[in-house]
Design an enzyme around this catalytic site. Structure first.
Site, PDB file in Angstrom:
ATOM      1  N   GLY A 242      -4.827  -2.137   5.216  1.00  0.00           N
ATOM      2  CA  GLY A 242      -4.305  -3.064   4.830  1.00  0.00           C
ATOM      3  C   GLY A 242      -4.692  -4.598   4.883  1.00  0.00           C
ATOM      4  N   ARG A 243      -4.966  -4.685   6.223  1.00  0.00           N
ATOM      5  CA  ARG A 243      -5.705  -6.086   6.606  1.00  0.00           C
ATOM      6  C   ARG A 243      -7.147  -6.176   5.953  1.00  0.00           C
ATOM      7  NH1 ARG A 243      -4.883  -2.729  10.344  1.00  0.00           N
ATOM      8  NH2 ARG A 243      -6.375  -2.049  11.787  1.00  0.00           N
TER       9      ARG A 243
ATOM     10  N   GLU B   2      10.593  -4.771   4.439  1.00  0.00           N
ATOM     11  CA  GLU B   2      10.893  -6.240   3.912  1.00  0.00           C
ATOM     12  C   GLU B   2      10.494  -6.198   2.699  1.00  0.00           C
ATOM     13  OE1 GLU B   2       9.036  -5.120   6.626  1.00  0.00           O
ATOM     14  OE2 GLU B   2       8.984  -6.223   8.192  1.00  0.00           O
TER      15      GLU B   2
ATOM     16  N   LYS C 244       0.875  -1.210   0.084  1.00  0.00           N
ATOM     17  CA  LYS C 244      -0.122   0.014  -0.139  1.00  0.00           C
ATOM     18  C   LYS C 244       0.927   1.233   0.040  1.00  0.00           C
ATOM     19  CE  LYS C 244      -3.761   1.922   2.700  1.00  0.00           C
ATOM     20  NZ  LYS C 244      -4.389   1.957   3.834  1.00  0.00           N
TER      21      LYS C 244
ATOM     22  N   GLU D  27      -4.852  -7.110  15.323  1.00  0.00           N
ATOM     23  CA  GLU D  27      -4.438  -5.598  14.869  1.00  0.00           C
ATOM     24  C   GLU D  27      -5.402  -4.796  14.903  1.00  0.00           C
ATOM     25  OE1 GLU D  27      -1.005  -5.390  12.258  1.00  0.00           O
ATOM     26  OE2 GLU D  27      -2.284  -4.584  10.859  1.00  0.00           O
TER      27      GLU D  27
HETATM   28  C1  G6Q Z   1      -2.287  -4.068   7.964  1.00  0.00           C
HETATM   29  C2  G6Q Z   1      -1.259  -3.286   8.544  1.00  0.00           C
HETATM   30  C3  G6Q Z   1       0.153  -4.162   8.031  1.00  0.00           C
HETATM   31  C4  G6Q Z   1       0.531  -3.621   6.645  1.00  0.00           C
HETATM   32  C5  G6Q Z   1       1.841  -3.907   6.151  1.00  0.00           C
HETATM   33  C6  G6Q Z   1       2.274  -4.017   4.925  1.00  0.00           C
HETATM   34  O1  G6Q Z   1      -3.702  -3.439   8.237  1.00  0.00           O
HETATM   35  O2  G6Q Z   1      -1.253  -1.893   8.254  1.00  0.00           O
HETATM   36  O3  G6Q Z   1      -0.239  -5.382   7.961  1.00  0.00           O
HETATM   37  O4  G6Q Z   1      -0.315  -4.362   5.635  1.00  0.00           O
HETATM   38  O5  G6Q Z   1       2.982  -3.341   7.142  1.00  0.00           O
HETATM   39  O6  G6Q Z   1       2.022  -2.578   4.301  1.00  0.00           O
HETATM   40  P1  G6Q Z   1       2.182  -2.364   3.042  1.00  0.00           P
HETATM   41  O7  G6Q Z   1       0.929  -2.712   2.052  1.00  0.00           O
HETATM   42  O8  G6Q Z   1       2.216  -0.634   2.929  1.00  0.00           O
HETATM   43  O9  G6Q Z   1       3.617  -2.405   2.494  1.00  0.00           O
END
Ligand code: G6Q
Length: 545
Positions: free
Chosen positions: A263-264, A209, A203, A349
């Site tokens: 994200g989730r 990572e 996102k 989360e």
């Molecule tokens: C989900 C969180 C987290 C996120 C990751 C990846 O709700 O925000 O798990 O999805 O940290 O983030 P990016 O999609 O920005 O790489």
């Protein structure tokens, strides 16, 4: 009635029913199963094996009204900025909206953009599957590697495994998430660069990572096929299109989504691209439609017949009134092996928060510790604690009525195991029963006295069961959306914001500060606490040279 009064009424009610057992409720009401279960088409939610009565539900609905659940649900669906700490709406439901109705953010309908992106994902997925889009050497893709983490990994990875019978036999989806180089190395070990497509899913397009893994994947392609091949072997999904362009991904291979998708909650967006390629755009649409079925149900069903509302309120009954700290989720469905991990993020989360929406400390416990593994394997592992441990852990069982491409004889055993466990949690085994069994086995009274306490099961350990006809894309969409809305219901009762995740940020920040100290063997460690500095120094000492 306000929340505090509703909670107090529930406390008093617990005292009233504490001496009664759930098996007695079944004896008193032969229709208990019918009375305490709800159907949504071919999906059934059975909550009759929890220690609760009609009066309990009445008190829980009072609590829901005190928390203005229906109003908050409308605020969610109507695009209010309910994610108050990030000043955003949470509108993942728009991604699976097939009602034809507008969904507005700041007055503008987002559906045209959602539908355009959905069509773009479908067209790309179809082209990759049909071999119309190929690698730099003209070979069709056989392997798709999604590079992402957290919300950009867990949902599609879980679903790709769950729906493997619907996947193309010519294409395998892989998921690389961990910054541990073993993850990408092990994934790429058996793959042919000329036939591998990478999807960088992030996102923010800054996640350490994902950026590290994407850089390694890029180097792997460039080394094998030349720098010019990179454009043909990468696609990206992000809300930050400028950052994607800087990575060198062709604009027609970039898929967007919006900051009103957490994200989730993003597997319904282009983040599901790897899944759409694996199972095909038609099945991906069925998955979205399953989510939409549940949105309509959640938005319109009365509280008493509303599955996410019941799931959420029963969870609150367990967490706050009985003090049960954990929740197990046990799919009797091997292909849902990653579902507990997916749910851990969704639930923990979202509702792992200690402050209320207005910043005050929460006066009561919030999200439970969620864990699980598929049955029957988990029966041979941690179920001992669930049956006889000192912690009571409510369990959600998930099971299909019929298998998808699996042997029926196995499924009979699987199903029987599932209901045997929930029956055992309900009934337990009294000392009297144990003694009779041991006597019938011919043990003498001294032996019986010695063994009996170890063989007693208290019973009355709560469980619910979600039964679905078959693990199809639509059924999976329904299951995921049920849990999403359950988590939302609980957040409303607890008055917390489930759509932010500040707890994830601190670790990211500290890592950026420590990475240079780990990398540079002569860096000064004096500003660190003893353990943190000590561990870096100990690593230095263990490294060769
Ligand atoms: C989900 C969180 C987290 C996120 C990751 C990846 O709700 O925000 O798990 O999805 O940290 O983030 P990016 O999609 O920005 O790489």
């Amino acid at each position: 009635m306000d929340r505090a009064a509703a909670f107090a009424a529930l406390e008093a009610h617990r005292v009233e029913i504490a001496s009664r057992r759930t098996v007695d409720f079944f004896a008193e009401d032969p229709q208990r199963f019918a009375h305490f279960s709800v159907r949504l088409d071919d999906l059934l939610y059975d909550y009759s094996k929890n220690r609760l009565t009609r009066a309990t539900l009445g008190h829980l609905f009072d609590l829901a009204r005190a928390a203005r659940l229906e109003e908050r649900r409308e605020a969610l669906f109507s695009g209010e900025k309910i994610n108050n700490t990030e000043a955003r709406p949470a509108l993942h439901m728009a991604l699976r909206n097939f009602s034809g109705a507008a969904v507005r953010v700041d007055g503008a309908d987002v559906m045209p953009a959602v539908e355009a992106e959905r069509a773009k994902v479908a067209a790309f997925a179809r082209a990759v599957r049909e071999g119309a889009i190929r690698g730099a050497r003209g070979e069709a893709f056989t392997d798709v590697v999604n590079i992402g983490i957290g919300g950009s990994d867990l949902g599609p990875a879980m679903a790709a495994r769950a729906l493997s019978p619907f996947a193309s036999p010519e294409l395998t989806a892989h998921f690389v998430s961990n910054v541990d180089g073993a993850d990408i190395a092990d994934t790429l070990a058996g793959l042919d660069p000329a036939r591998t497509l990478f999807i960088v899913s992030s996102k923010t397009f800054t996640t350490q990572e994902t950026m590290a893994n994407a850089a390694s994947a890029r180097a792997w392609i460039a080394q094998a096929l030349g720098e010019a091949a990179v454009a043909d072997h990468f696609a990206a999904v992000s809300t930050k299109l400028d950052k994607v362009a800087a990575f060198g991904i062709r604009p027609d291979r970039v898929f967007g989504f919006w900051d009103w998708v957490g994200g989730r909650y993003s597997m319904w967006s282009a983040i599901g691209l790897s899944l759409a390629i694996a199972i095909g755009p038609e099945h991906f649409e069925d998955f979205l439609r399953g989510g939409h079925d549940v949105d309509e149900h959640f938005r319109s069903a009365p509280l008493s017949h509303n599955i996410p509302v019941l799931m959420g309120l029963i969870g609150v009954w367990h967490r706050n009134i009985w003090g049960f700290a954990a929740q197990a989720v046990i799919p009797y469905d091997q292909r849902l092996a990653r579902f507990p991990a997916y749910l851990q993020q969704l639930d923990m989360e979202s509702n792992g928060k200690g402050v209320l929406r207005d910043g005050a400390s929460s006066p009561r416990a919030t999200g439970p510790i969620v864990f699980g593994e598929p049955g029957t394997n988990s029966q041979h592992a941690f179920f001992q604690l669930l049956h006889q441990g000192t912690e009571v852990v409510p369990v959600d069982f998930l099971i299909a009525a019929e298998p998808t491409e699996a042997d029926d004889k196995h499924h009979v055993l699987l199903f029987a195991n599932c209901i045997a466990q929930s029956e055992a949690f309900l009934r337990g085994r009294s000392e009297k029963e144990v003694r009779e069994i041991l006597r019938a086995q011919g043990l003498n009274s001294a032996q019986i006295d010695e063994l009996a306490p170890h063989k007693v099961f208290s019973g009355d350990r709560p469980s619910s069961t979600l039964l679905y006809r078959q693990l199809t894309p639509r059924a999976l969409g329904r299951i995921v959306a049920l849990y999403e809305h359950k988590v939302f219901v609980q957040s409303v009762i607890w008055d917390i914001n489930p759509f932010d995740q500040w707890g994830v940020e601190l670790g990211k920040e500290l890592c950026s500060r420590l990475a240079p100290l780990v990398a540079d063997a002569s860096a000064d460690l004096s500003g660190l606490d003893g353990s943190t500095g000590g561990l870096i120094a100990a690593r230095r000492a263990l490294l060769p040279g």
